[in-house]
Design an enzyme around this catalytic site. Structure first.
Site, PDB file in Angstrom:
ATOM      1  CB  THR A   1      -0.969   0.017   1.208  1.00 33.21           C
ATOM      2  OG1 THR A   1      -0.230   0.251   2.406  1.00 33.21           O
ATOM      3  CG2 THR A   1      -1.750  -1.297   1.311  1.00 33.21           C
ATOM      4  N   GLY A   2       0.393   2.300  -0.635  1.00 32.33           N
ATOM      5  CA  GLY A   2       1.164   3.549  -0.703  1.00 32.33           C
ATOM      6  C   GLY A   2       2.509   3.351  -1.356  1.00 32.33           C
ATOM      7  CB  SER A   3       3.829   0.937  -3.461  1.00 33.65           C
ATOM      8  OG  SER A   3       2.633   0.489  -4.047  1.00 33.65           O
ATOM      9  CB  THR A   4       2.648   6.185  -6.148  1.00 32.47           C
ATOM     10  OG1 THR A   4       2.371   7.034  -5.026  1.00 32.47           O
ATOM     11  CG2 THR A   4       1.407   5.411  -6.548  1.00 32.47           C
TER      12      THR A   4
ATOM     13  CB  SER B   1       7.281   5.362  12.803  1.00 28.63           C
ATOM     14  OG  SER B   1       8.223   6.335  13.206  1.00 28.63           O
TER      15      SER B   1
ATOM     16  CE1 TYR C   1       3.889   9.079  10.828  1.00 29.18           C
ATOM     17  CE2 TYR C   1       5.586   9.251  12.529  1.00 29.18           C
ATOM     18  CZ  TYR C   1       5.151   8.762  11.302  1.00 29.18           C
ATOM     19  OH  TYR C   1       5.972   7.939  10.564  1.00 29.18           O
TER      20      TYR C   1
ATOM     21  N   GLY D   1       8.518   6.829  -2.299  1.00 29.63           N
ATOM     22  CA  GLY D   1       9.078   6.612  -0.967  1.00 29.63           C
ATOM     23  C   GLY D   1       9.392   5.158  -0.642  1.00 29.63           C
ATOM     24  CB  ILE D   2       9.366   3.450   2.677  1.00 28.86           C
ATOM     25  CG1 ILE D   2      10.399   4.359   3.359  1.00 28.86           C
ATOM     26  CG2 ILE D   2       9.458   2.018   3.201  1.00 28.86           C
ATOM     27  CD1 ILE D   2      10.187   4.544   4.858  1.00 28.86           C
TER      28      ILE D   2
HETATM   29  P1  NAD Z   1       5.670   8.989   1.314  1.00 27.22           P
HETATM   30  O1  NAD Z   1       4.861  10.185   1.679  1.00 27.22           O
HETATM   31  O2  NAD Z   1       6.938   9.203   0.569  1.00 27.22           O
HETATM   32  O3  NAD Z   1       4.761   7.979   0.472  1.00 27.22           O
HETATM   33  C1  NAD Z   1       3.501   7.627   0.967  1.00 27.22           C
HETATM   34  C2  NAD Z   1       2.765   6.810  -0.062  1.00 27.22           C
HETATM   35  O4  NAD Z   1       1.448   6.539   0.440  1.00 27.22           O
HETATM   36  C3  NAD Z   1       2.577   7.512  -1.393  1.00 27.22           C
HETATM   37  O5  NAD Z   1       2.650   6.560  -2.415  1.00 27.22           O
HETATM   38  C4  NAD Z   1       1.149   8.077  -1.285  1.00 27.22           C
HETATM   39  O6  NAD Z   1       0.556   8.280  -2.530  1.00 27.22           O
HETATM   40  C5  NAD Z   1       0.486   6.969  -0.512  1.00 27.22           C
HETATM   41  N1  NAD Z   1      -0.716   7.379   0.209  1.00 27.22           N
HETATM   42  C6  NAD Z   1      -0.852   8.410   1.095  1.00 27.22           C
HETATM   43  N2  NAD Z   1      -2.116   8.460   1.531  1.00 27.22           N
HETATM   44  C7  NAD Z   1      -2.783   7.438   0.917  1.00 27.22           C
HETATM   45  C8  NAD Z   1      -4.105   6.955   0.967  1.00 27.22           C
HETATM   46  N3  NAD Z   1      -5.009   7.574   1.734  1.00 27.22           N
HETATM   47  N4  NAD Z   1      -4.434   5.870   0.239  1.00 27.22           N
HETATM   48  C9  NAD Z   1      -3.514   5.244  -0.551  1.00 27.22           C
HETATM   49  N5  NAD Z   1      -2.241   5.666  -0.641  1.00 27.22           N
HETATM   50  C10 NAD Z   1      -1.888   6.737   0.087  1.00 27.22           C
HETATM   51  O7  NAD Z   1       5.898   8.167   2.664  1.00 27.22           O
HETATM   52  P2  NAD Z   1       7.227   7.437   3.207  1.00 27.22           P
HETATM   53  O8  NAD Z   1       8.089   8.473   3.861  1.00 27.22           O
HETATM   54  O9  NAD Z   1       7.786   6.555   2.191  1.00 27.22           O
HETATM   55  O10 NAD Z   1       6.587   6.585   4.399  1.00 27.22           O
HETATM   56  C11 NAD Z   1       6.035   5.303   4.188  1.00 27.22           C
HETATM   57  C12 NAD Z   1       5.680   4.714   5.539  1.00 27.22           C
HETATM   58  O11 NAD Z   1       6.859   4.652   6.350  1.00 27.22           O
HETATM   59  C13 NAD Z   1       4.652   5.554   6.319  1.00 27.22           C
HETATM   60  O12 NAD Z   1       3.790   4.699   7.010  1.00 27.22           O
HETATM   61  C14 NAD Z   1       5.525   6.344   7.276  1.00 27.22           C
HETATM   62  O13 NAD Z   1       4.838   6.736   8.434  1.00 27.22           O
HETATM   63  C15 NAD Z   1       6.626   5.321   7.573  1.00 27.22           C
HETATM   64  N6  NAD Z   1       7.877   5.942   8.051  1.00 27.22           N
HETATM   65  C16 NAD Z   1       8.562   6.811   7.246  1.00 27.22           C
HETATM   66  C17 NAD Z   1       9.734   7.391   7.735  1.00 27.22           C
HETATM   67  C18 NAD Z   1      10.561   8.341   6.872  1.00 27.22           C
HETATM   68  O14 NAD Z   1      11.521   8.939   7.397  1.00 27.22           O
HETATM   69  N7  NAD Z   1      10.274   8.488   5.596  1.00 27.22           N
HETATM   70  C19 NAD Z   1      10.180   7.092   9.026  1.00 27.22           C
HETATM   71  C20 NAD Z   1       9.443   6.202   9.811  1.00 27.22           C
HETATM   72  C21 NAD Z   1       8.282   5.627   9.305  1.00 27.22           C
END
Ligand code: NAD
Length: 263
Positions: free
Chosen positions: A13-16, A141, A154, A18-19
């Protein structure tokens, strides 16, 4: 090491970006078939096209912060096949002073970060238990165990996910299904880069100064004293998707560079 993920079907999920996108790419590198999710169909289609060079990729767009969006995603996924791996990755990060977070913003955070994962697990965990096979991961996190005062809602959402992961793992007793929670720490994504570069511009500092300051002021206990890479987080997730990781269940798995000071 052969992780034995060849042809397994995984939804991230949310894979467009970031992580999540990193996890999708790492799963494809191991031969898994991967379903990309995001709210916008256009963004999903673009990433499906981009990652297709690495393997078999599908799209399932839908806003998982809503029940209707979750149903849309589930319908698309069920047309593709039975999920072997579910990675509940999506989440949002909002800094609002605690006294200014109204009920609507609390509900947005809970819906987006917590209920999204609940909705997916409620549908896919029973199916995995029936087939006696499957891997679920919930991306929480380090804030879930080391809450930040600037990010109260958060942090609370991530603590809830840790509880969810362990509760669901209890349901897997005696089966070949596992549910684990991943705790990334500060990770250098496109979003992180935009945010930190903007801070640098606003404060007249170089990006190196901003990063050094981050680990001096906000996360001094970090042992690596740098942001983790997306690949470092993704590789950890992929290992725990493997049959080889069958003995790890109900666990909080840290990829936070040693920020959490506990044994
Ligand atoms: P990001 O913002 O880069 O990417 C988030 C992704 O989720 C995107 O693809 C976005 O389109 C999608 N998304 C957001 N809302 C959505 C919805 N309602 N329905 C479907 N898709 C949705 O995020 P990231 O930084 O890669 O974080 C990914 C996960 O890792 C999150 O759960 C975040 O809390 C966790 N995390 C991130 C960090 C960090 O430093 N980046 C640190 C700790 C935890």
């Amino acid at each position: 090491m052969d992780l034995k993920l060849e042809r397994k079907l995984a939804l991230v999920t949310g894979s467009t970006k970031g992580i999540g996108k990193g996890i999708a790419k790492a799963l494809l590198d191991e031969g898994a078939r991967v379903i990309i999710n995001g709210r916008s169909r256009k963004a999903v289609d673009e990433v499906v096209e981009e990652l297709s060079q690495y393997g078999e990729v599908y799209g399932a767009s839908g806003d998982l912060a809503t029940m209707s969006g979750a149903k849309e995603v589930i319908t698309s996924v069920d047309e593709i096949g039975d999920l072997d791996v579910l990675i509940n990755n999506m989440g949002i990060y909002i800094a609002t002073p605690f006294e200014e977070i109204d009920d609507d913003e609390w509900m947005k955070m809970i819906n987006t970060n917590v209920l999204s994962a609940i909705r997916m697990c409620r549908h896919y965990l029973p199916k995995m238990l029936k087939r006696n096979s499957g891997r679920i991961q919930i991306i929480a996190s380090e804030c879930g165990v080391k809450p930040l005062s600037a990010f109260v809602h958060y942090s609370v959402s991530k603590t809830a996910l840790l509880g969810l992961g362990r509760s669901l793992a209890e349901m897997t007793k005696g089966s070949n299904v596992t549910v684990n929670t991943i705790l990334p720490g500060p990770t250098w994504t496109e979003g992180t880069a935009i945010y930190q570069n903007q801070r640098g511009k606003n404060e007249g500092k170089t990006i190196d100064e901003i990063i050094q300051e981050y680990f001096t002021i906000y996360d001094p206990s970090s042992l690596i004293q740098r942001f983790a890479t997306v690949e470092e987080v993704a590789n950890t997730c992929v290992y725990y998707c493997s049959d080889l990781a069958a003995a790890t269940n109900g666990a909080p798995i840290r990829v936070e560079g040693g920020i959490i000071r506990s044994i």
